[in-house]
Design a protein around this motif. Structure first.
Motif, short mmCIF file in Angstrom:
data_model
loop_
_atom_site.label_atom_id
_atom_site.label_comp_id
_atom_site.label_asym_id
_atom_site.label_seq_id
_atom_site.Cartn_x
_atom_site.Cartn_y
_atom_site.Cartn_z
N PRO A 102 2.33 4.71 1.13
CA PRO A 102 2.33 5.30 2.47
C PRO A 102 1.31 6.44 2.53
O PRO A 102 0.96 7.05 1.52
CB PRO A 102 3.75 5.84 2.62
CG PRO A 102 4.23 6.04 1.24
CD PRO A 102 3.56 4.99 0.41
N PRO A 103 0.78 6.71 3.72
CA PRO A 103 -0.21 7.79 3.83
C PRO A 103 0.47 9.14 3.53
O PRO A 103 1.66 9.31 3.76
CB PRO A 103 -0.67 7.72 5.28
CG PRO A 103 0.44 7.04 6.00
CD PRO A 103 1.09 6.11 5.02
N PRO A 104 -0.30 10.02 3.00
CA PRO A 104 0.30 11.34 2.68
C PRO A 104 0.76 12.04 3.97
O PRO A 104 0.14 11.86 5.02
CB PRO A 104 -0.82 12.11 1.99
CG PRO A 104 -2.08 11.46 2.44
CD PRO A 104 -1.73 10.01 2.70
N PRO A 105 1.82 12.82 3.88
CA PRO A 105 2.30 13.49 5.09
C PRO A 105 1.30 14.55 5.55
O PRO A 105 0.54 15.10 4.77
CB PRO A 105 3.62 14.14 4.65
CG PRO A 105 3.48 14.30 3.18
CD PRO A 105 2.63 13.15 2.71
N LYS A 106 1.33 14.77 6.84
CA LYS A 106 0.43 15.77 7.40
C LYS A 106 0.88 17.16 6.90
O LYS A 106 2.08 17.44 6.83
CB LYS A 106 0.48 15.76 8.92
CG LYS A 106 -0.10 14.50 9.51
CD LYS A 106 -0.04 14.53 11.03
CE LYS A 106 -0.63 13.26 11.61
NZ LYS A 106 -0.53 13.26 13.07
N LYS A 164 0.86 -1.18 0.00
CA LYS A 164 0.00 0.00 0.00
C LYS A 164 0.91 1.25 0.00
O LYS A 164 1.96 1.24 0.64
CB LYS A 164 -0.88 0.02 1.24
CG LYS A 164 -1.92 -1.06 1.27
CD LYS A 164 -2.76 -0.93 2.52
CE LYS A 164 -3.81 -2.02 2.57
NZ LYS A 164 -4.60 -1.93 3.80
#
Length: 188
Positions: free
Chosen positions: A39-43, A37
Motif C-alpha cells: 500500500p502507498p505510504p500514509p500522508k 503491491k
C-alpha cells in the motif's frame, strides 16, 4: 523458516515439503500467484499552529461624570488648621510628643513640622519611675543590708533589677557596698 531449534525445523520439514508440492501443482495447472503491491505510504501529518482568536474590538464605555463635592474654601481649611495648631501648642507645654500623638492622633511628622513652623517645643524627658521614691522599698533595701544580703540577693528578694537598686541606693545615699572581689558570691 529460520529457527535456532534445528530439531523443530526437521520435525516440520515434511509439512513444508507438502506445501511446496501443492504450490508446484497449482502453478503446473496454469494458476498464477498474484504478488500484491504494497500500500502507498500514509500522508505525513502536518501540524498547523492554530491561529489566535481575533481580538475583541475596543468599545469605549460611556459613563456619566460623578459631580465632585465642592471643595472647602481655603479660609475654612486654614481656620480648621489653626485650631488644630492651637490645641497642639497647649498640649505641648505639659505633654511629651508621644503623649500628644496618642491624645490627638496626629502623625509624628506633622507634629514636627508644626513645631518648626510655629516655633514651639514639647515637654522633654521621661517621667521618673514612682518606685524610685517609694519609701517602703527604701526601708526594704535597708533591711536587706542589715540582714547581710548581697546586692544580688536583695534584688532577687525584692524582685527588682540591679539598675533599679543602684539608682535607689544612690538617690537615698544608702551605704550598701558591693561584694568584694573573691568574696562570698551567690552562684544563683
Amino acid at each position: 523458516m529460520i529457527s535456532n531449534n534445528l530439531g523443530m525445523v526437521e520435525a516440520l520439514r515434511p509439512v513444508s515439503n507438502e506445501l511446496a508440492a501443492a504450490v508446484e501443482q497449482f502453478l503446473a495447472a496454469g494458476g498464477q500467484i498474484d504478488v500484491a503491491k504494497p500500500p502507498p505510504p500514509p500522508k505525513p501529518v502536518v501540524y498547523v499552529p492554530q491561529e489566535p482568536p481575533a481580538p475583541k474590538p475596543f468599545v469605549r464605555r460611556r459613563t456619566e461624570a460623578i459631580p465632585l463635592a465642592d471643595p472647602a474654601p481655603a479660609e475654612l481649611r486654614e481656620e480648621k488648621r489653626m485650631k488644630r495648631v492651637e490645641l497642639v501648642m497647649q498640649l505641648a507645654k505639659t505633654h511629651t510628643q508621644k503623649e500628644v500623638i496618642i491624645a490627638t492622633g496626629i502623625a509624628r511628622r506633622t507634629l514636627l513640622s508644626m513645631s518648626k513652623e510655629f516655633s514651639f517645643s514639647f515637654k522633654r524627658g521621661h517621667p521618673e519611675p514612682t518606685y524610685i521614691n517609694d519609701p517602703a522599698l527604701v526601708e526594704q533595701i535597708k533591711a536587706c543590708k542589715e540582714q547581710g544580703l548581697s546586692r544580688r540577693q536583695a534584688c532577687e528578694k525584692l524582685r527588682i533589677i540591679h539598675t533599679t537598686l543602684a539608682r535607689i541606693v544612690d538617690r537615698h545615699q544608702i551605704d550598701y557596698p558591693k561584694s568584694k572581689a573573691g568574696g562570698n558570691r551567690c552562684a544563683a
